[in-house]
Design a protein around this motif. Structure first.
Motif, mmCIF file in Angstrom:
data_model
loop_
_atom_site.group_PDB
_atom_site.id
_atom_site.type_symbol
_atom_site.label_atom_id
_atom_site.label_comp_id
_atom_site.label_asym_id
_atom_site.label_seq_id
_atom_site.Cartn_x
_atom_site.Cartn_y
_atom_site.Cartn_z
ATOM 1 N N LYS A 138 37.271 -24.237 45.759
ATOM 2 C CA LYS A 138 36.877 -23.582 44.524
ATOM 3 C C LYS A 138 37.223 -22.089 44.563
ATOM 4 O O LYS A 138 36.937 -21.385 45.525
ATOM 5 N N GLY A 139 37.827 -21.615 43.497
ATOM 6 C CA GLY A 139 38.139 -20.200 43.355
ATOM 7 C C GLY A 139 39.338 -19.723 44.143
ATOM 8 O O GLY A 139 39.637 -18.528 44.148
ATOM 9 N N THR A 140 40.076 -20.626 44.803
ATOM 10 C CA THR A 140 41.235 -20.217 45.589
ATOM 11 C C THR A 140 42.455 -20.043 44.690
ATOM 12 O O THR A 140 42.534 -20.604 43.590
ATOM 13 N N LYS A 141 43.436 -19.283 45.175
ATOM 14 C CA LYS A 141 44.655 -19.041 44.400
ATOM 15 C C LYS A 141 45.459 -20.320 44.197
ATOM 16 O O LYS A 141 46.122 -20.494 43.179
ATOM 17 N N ILE A 142 45.383 -21.222 45.187
ATOM 18 C CA ILE A 142 46.164 -22.446 45.082
ATOM 19 C C ILE A 142 45.733 -23.267 43.886
ATOM 20 O O ILE A 142 46.546 -23.921 43.217
ATOM 21 N N MET A 143 44.429 -23.225 43.546
ATOM 22 C CA MET A 143 43.961 -23.982 42.391
ATOM 23 C C MET A 143 44.463 -23.371 41.097
ATOM 24 O O MET A 143 44.761 -24.095 40.137
ATOM 25 N N GLU A 144 44.568 -22.054 41.059
ATOM 26 C CA GLU A 144 45.116 -21.418 39.870
ATOM 27 C C GLU A 144 46.573 -21.821 39.668
ATOM 28 O O GLU A 144 47.017 -22.069 38.538
ATOM 29 N N VAL A 145 47.314 -21.934 40.768
ATOM 30 C CA VAL A 145 48.714 -22.363 40.680
ATOM 31 C C VAL A 145 48.797 -23.815 40.233
ATOM 32 O O VAL A 145 49.622 -24.176 39.379
ATOM 33 N N VAL A 146 47.946 -24.652 40.807
ATOM 34 C CA VAL A 146 47.954 -26.077 40.452
ATOM 35 C C VAL A 146 47.625 -26.268 38.979
ATOM 36 O O VAL A 146 48.306 -27.015 38.252
ATOM 37 N N PHE A 147 46.601 -25.567 38.489
ATOM 38 C CA PHE A 147 46.180 -25.741 37.109
ATOM 39 C C PHE A 147 47.157 -25.108 36.120
ATOM 40 O O PHE A 147 47.121 -25.408 34.925
ATOM 41 N N SER A 148 48.013 -24.237 36.621
ATOM 42 C CA SER A 148 49.053 -23.697 35.740
ATOM 43 C C SER A 148 50.202 -24.684 35.565
ATOM 44 O O SER A 148 51.028 -24.535 34.664
ATOM 45 N N SER A 149 50.257 -25.686 36.439
ATOM 46 C CA SER A 149 51.339 -26.669 36.387
ATOM 47 C C SER A 149 50.911 -27.982 35.731
ATOM 48 O O SER A 149 51.693 -28.615 35.027
ATOM 49 N N ILE A 150 49.675 -28.421 35.999
ATOM 50 C CA ILE A 150 49.183 -29.678 35.422
ATOM 51 C C ILE A 150 47.784 -29.448 34.862
ATOM 52 O O ILE A 150 47.124 -28.458 35.193
ATOM 53 N N ARG A 151 47.364 -30.362 34.025
ATOM 54 C CA ARG A 151 46.034 -30.254 33.446
ATOM 55 C C ARG A 151 44.986 -30.516 34.529
ATOM 56 O O ARG A 151 45.147 -31.361 35.408
ATOM 57 N N ALA A 152 43.886 -29.766 34.448
ATOM 58 C CA ALA A 152 42.822 -29.899 35.443
ATOM 59 C C ALA A 152 42.235 -31.311 35.444
ATOM 60 O O ALA A 152 41.899 -31.860 36.491
ATOM 61 N N SER A 153 42.119 -31.902 34.254
ATOM 62 C CA SER A 153 41.560 -33.250 34.178
ATOM 63 C C SER A 153 42.455 -34.260 34.895
ATOM 64 O O SER A 153 41.960 -35.157 35.591
#
Length: 376
Positions: free
Chosen positions: A175-190
């Protein structure tokens, strides 16, 4: 994770054996008696010691923790009198065994003093004639059902505790890591959330599959043993686990994992995941302990109601289905309720997963949840 249940069972069994052996060293009771008939009759009783010939040596043995206590048994006017001496009360099992044999000896003494005729002896020797007429096949089936239900309950408890903790910890750590921001910029969080839950379900299936393959291998290897080949246990075991029960277990596991991920995403620090997971652990404990306690009295109203309530039904409905308390229609209705709840909860959590994972403010669980609800 695969071998942890076996390590748990082995460790528990080993501790039990060690405790039993250590307690057996000093839990025996000495018998001090001058009546030879008494000592001969009691020698076959477990837990008794006949090495001490007087009270003084028995009292010294108690102080040295060699024995738990001692019994003095004397005969006065054809009446046996037994007195127990010890710091704590006599173990109930030993007490029952000793009193039963002493009563038998006392009965023999009473008859010898009464000088009864043979006819009177025969009449006094008459006992109640008690027999059982039962269906052995049904009796064996019920025994298999009981063990199967208990084993499944314990298995579910271990699996849920393990994977709920792992899931919540992993979600909280990312939670709150940069990798998640990158992932969510590429695919939908759901989509990420659904894929992750499905992947985790496949991991659980692999874990369970190892046990299933191992169990089938053990059955194939030991199927020719007389106890299995002649008793019908394997047939009863196959009847206990239906398709509905297996599907119900899989859907319930998925539902618990989804809720664990949801709770893990609501904390700001990974070390707080244990606190957030407390409600889920409570549900698991309620289900496991509830079915263990309530199941001893057979099918009842609480079990029937609980078998239709999501999360609790994970333990209640398989127990009722295996024991034959729930018919096929009831089992499928409960499964349908669980599937609907699991799908709805997964879609609901997936919709606001991005808001939950990307939040880093320590607002508390309730405020974090309210903020996630307002996320579009």
């Amino acid at each position: 994770m695969v071998i942890s249940p076996f390590l748990f069972l082995g460790l528990s069994g080993g501790i039990g054996v060690l405790q039993g052996s250590s307690l057996a060293q000093n839990s025996k009771v000495a018998v001090v008696s001058s009546v030879s008939l008494v000592t001969e009759e009691l020698k076959s009783t477990n837990g008794l010691n006949f090495d001490y010939k007087d009270e003084a040596s028995a009292q010294a043995a108690i102080k040295d923790d060699k024995i738990k206590g001692y019994l003095t048994i004397d005969q006065e006017n054809s009446v046996l009198k037994a007195v127990y001496h010890g710091e704590t009360s006599l173990e109930s099992g030993i007490k029952l065994a000793v009193t039963a044999k002493l009563n038998e000896l006392q009965s023999q003494l009473n008859r010898s003093e009464a000088n009864l005729s043979q006819e009177q002896e025969k009449r006094l020797a008459q006992t109640v004639q008690f027999t059982e007429q039962i269906d052995e096949a049904k009796e064996n089936k019920k025994m298999v059902q009981t063990f199967a239900a208990a084993g499944l309950g314990f298995f579910l408890y271990m699996i849920l505790i393990t994977y709920a903790s792992v899931t919540a910890q992993e979600v909280a750590s990312e939670k709150g890591t940069k990798i998640m921001e990158v992932v969510f910029s590429s695919i939908r969080a759901s989509h990420y959330f659904y894929a992750r839950m499905i992947a985790l379900l496949l991991v659980i299936l692999t874990h369970i599959g190892i046990y299933v393959v191992g169990g089938l291998g053990a059955i194939f290897f030991f199927k020719d043993m007389p106890i299995l080949a002649n008793s019908g246990i394997l047939n009863y075991l196959g009847e206990a686990f239906s398709l509905n029960t297996l599907l119900f277990i899989l859907v319930s596991l998925f539902m618990y994992v989804v809720l664990a991920a949801f709770l893990g995403s609501m904390v700001s620090r990974p070390e707080d995941s244990g606190k957030a997971l407390s409600p889920l652990m409570l549900l698991i404990m309620v289900g496991f302990i509830g079915v263990t306690v309530l199941g001893t009295s057979g099918d009842n109203l609480i079990l029937k109601i609980g078998s239709y309530i999501p999360f609790v039904s994970t333990f209640f409905m398989p127990f009722r289905a295996i024991n034959g308390y729930a018919n096929g229609l009831e089992a499928w209705i409960s499964l349908a309720i669980t599937v609907i709840f699991a799908v709805t909860a997964t879609a609901f959590i997936g919709r606001m997963y991005a808001s939950l994972v990307l939040q880093t403010d320590d607002l508390g669980i309730w405020k974090t949840f309210k903020r996630a609800l307002s996320y579009k």
